[in-house]
Design a protein around this motif. Sequence first.
Motif, PDB file in Angstrom:
ATOM      1  N   VAL A  33      25.634  -2.104 -14.039  1.00  0.00           N
ATOM      2  CA  VAL A  33      26.400  -1.404 -15.066  1.00  0.00           C
ATOM      3  C   VAL A  33      27.157  -0.256 -14.421  1.00  0.00           C
ATOM      4  CG1 VAL A  33      24.739  -2.036 -16.855  1.00  0.00           C
ATOM      5  CG2 VAL A  33      24.456   0.117 -15.625  1.00  0.00           C
ATOM      6  N   GLY A  34      28.092   0.304 -15.212  1.00  0.00           N
ATOM      7  CA  GLY A  34      28.840   1.467 -14.741  1.00  0.00           C
ATOM      8  C   GLY A  34      30.068   1.128 -13.929  1.00  0.00           C
ATOM      9  N   LEU A  35      30.524  -0.109 -13.959  1.00  0.00           N
ATOM     10  CA  LEU A  35      31.729  -0.480 -13.216  1.00  0.00           C
ATOM     11  C   LEU A  35      32.970   0.006 -13.958  1.00  0.00           C
ATOM     12  CD1 LEU A  35      30.709  -4.137 -12.297  1.00  0.00           C
ATOM     13  CD2 LEU A  35      30.453  -2.080 -10.909  1.00  0.00           C
ATOM     14  N   GLN A  36      34.030   0.273 -13.228  1.00  0.00           N
ATOM     15  CA  GLN A  36      35.260   0.801 -13.826  1.00  0.00           C
ATOM     16  C   GLN A  36      36.208  -0.338 -14.172  1.00  0.00           C
ATOM     17  OE1 GLN A  36      36.631   3.596 -10.868  1.00  0.00           O
ATOM     18  NE2 GLN A  36      35.473   5.270 -11.781  1.00  0.00           N
ATOM     19  N   GLY A  37      35.790  -1.168 -15.138  1.00  0.00           N
ATOM     20  CA  GLY A  37      36.634  -2.267 -15.571  1.00  0.00           C
ATOM     21  C   GLY A  37      36.746  -3.408 -14.590  1.00  0.00           C
ATOM     22  N   THR A  38      35.872  -3.458 -13.577  1.00  0.00           N
ATOM     23  CA  THR A  38      35.936  -4.517 -12.569  1.00  0.00           C
ATOM     24  C   THR A  38      34.778  -5.508 -12.712  1.00  0.00           C
ATOM     25  OG1 THR A  38      34.681  -3.156 -10.993  1.00  0.00           O
ATOM     26  CG2 THR A  38      37.088  -2.995 -10.923  1.00  0.00           C
ATOM     27  N   GLY A  39      34.077  -5.461 -13.842  1.00  0.00           N
ATOM     28  CA  GLY A  39      32.948  -6.354 -14.049  1.00  0.00           C
ATOM     29  C   GLY A  39      33.353  -7.706 -14.579  1.00  0.00           C
ATOM     30  N   SER A  70      33.279  -5.196 -23.200  1.00  0.00           N
ATOM     31  CA  SER A  70      33.239  -4.326 -22.034  1.00  0.00           C
ATOM     32  C   SER A  70      33.296  -5.126 -20.743  1.00  0.00           C
ATOM     33  CB  SER A  70      31.962  -3.486 -22.065  1.00  0.00           C
ATOM     34  OG  SER A  70      31.814  -2.757 -20.863  1.00  0.00           O
ATOM     35  N   GLN A  71      34.043  -4.614 -19.774  1.00  0.00           N
ATOM     36  CA  GLN A  71      34.093  -5.215 -18.441  1.00  0.00           C
ATOM     37  C   GLN A  71      33.466  -4.289 -17.405  1.00  0.00           C
ATOM     38  OE1 GLN A  71      38.187  -6.377 -17.640  1.00  0.00           O
ATOM     39  NE2 GLN A  71      37.785  -8.422 -18.431  1.00  0.00           N
ATOM     40  N   ASN A  72      32.520  -3.491 -17.874  1.00  0.00           N
ATOM     41  CA  ASN A  72      31.824  -2.573 -16.980  1.00  0.00           C
ATOM     42  C   ASN A  72      30.470  -3.115 -16.536  1.00  0.00           C
ATOM     43  OD1 ASN A  72      33.962  -0.870 -17.389  1.00  0.00           O
ATOM     44  ND2 ASN A  72      32.911   0.380 -18.916  1.00  0.00           N
ATOM     45  N   GLY A 108      28.812   0.735  -9.141  1.00  0.00           N
ATOM     46  CA  GLY A 108      27.867   0.274 -10.142  1.00  0.00           C
ATOM     47  C   GLY A 108      26.429   0.668  -9.841  1.00  0.00           C
TER      48      GLY A 108
END
Length: 354
Positions: A33-39, A70-72, A108
């Motif tokens: 978790v905690g990715l900046q839209g790159t998940g 969400s894409q995080n 992440g």
Amino acid sequence: MQSTFAGANVRLKDIASLQSARDNQLLGYGLIVGLQGTGDSLRNSPFTEQSLRAMLQNLGIATEGGQTRSQNIAAVLVTATLPPFASLGSRIDVTVSSLGDASSLRGGTLVMTSLAGADGEIYAVAQGSVIVSGITAEADAATLQSGVTTTGRLPGGAIIEREIPAKFKSTNELVFQLRNPDFSTAVGIADTINKYALNRYGQGIATARDSSSIHVTKLPNQDLARLMSELEGLIVSTDSPAKVVVNERTGTIVIGHNVKISRVAVSHGTLTVQVTETPTVVQPLPFSDGVTAVEPLSDITAGVDGGQVAILDGPDLRTLVAGLNTIGVKPDGIIAILQGMKSAGALQAELVLQ
């Protein structure tokens, strides 16, 4: 009498491992978790959304009747190696690899993930920040990528929760396993250990059972841990069969020091054909009914690069390499020459093609 043969002098611990001291592989499935839209895009990776809902429900959060966009978040496989004699509470490194279509795991955090062994038992729990060495930069007309951004590591990211029962103290012998099996090396190690044991204990304690294992018998009232510490620092000689390893894809050539060749003549040349087109514009005579035309003119030349014949008769590696260099061939040419020498029976070594 101690065996003697040509080879490198190294410590016993550097070429052999203890049979009872083996690694064990661990595997787990987790979420970052905690990715900046790159998940992961949850529409293309439904298992990521299912895992997210299950995790939130375990935390007491209701997730019914809604869609998550969400894409995080990214689903990953978590792998680790449990070293021998690992104790409770100690830490091991962890590797995470993306399962979905995440573009990067940078920044992440891996959520608590159980790591199980081949027997299905949980031996460690991993959690922490992910370190990614690769970088990716995108613009409207250009993209720059260095390394892999969908794989990362957590140094010391897992805590061992279960120990693997060890049989080290309950045995009456030590068994050393060679990483590169060889009868000469095994016998030489046994002779070195027996020479040390004769001076210290008054009798030999080692026997080479085969090309890969050396059995060391424990004497009465002797501590195995202390005996191991004494033997693993012994300087032993190594030997290996003559091998030539070539990789045609990368052009890598590795020639062992024991490689020898019989007397053989080698010629290597490459036919080069060059075609040159020089069209000529032809003008008609004045006051004639002719038209301007283009007359083709072609020039074809052929030549052979190299073609020298060298006599190779090498008792050692230096002679072989020097003989090949006299022909002036490149690595791909040397690979072809080595294959030809092997077919002719002049290469007295095993040729390994990768």
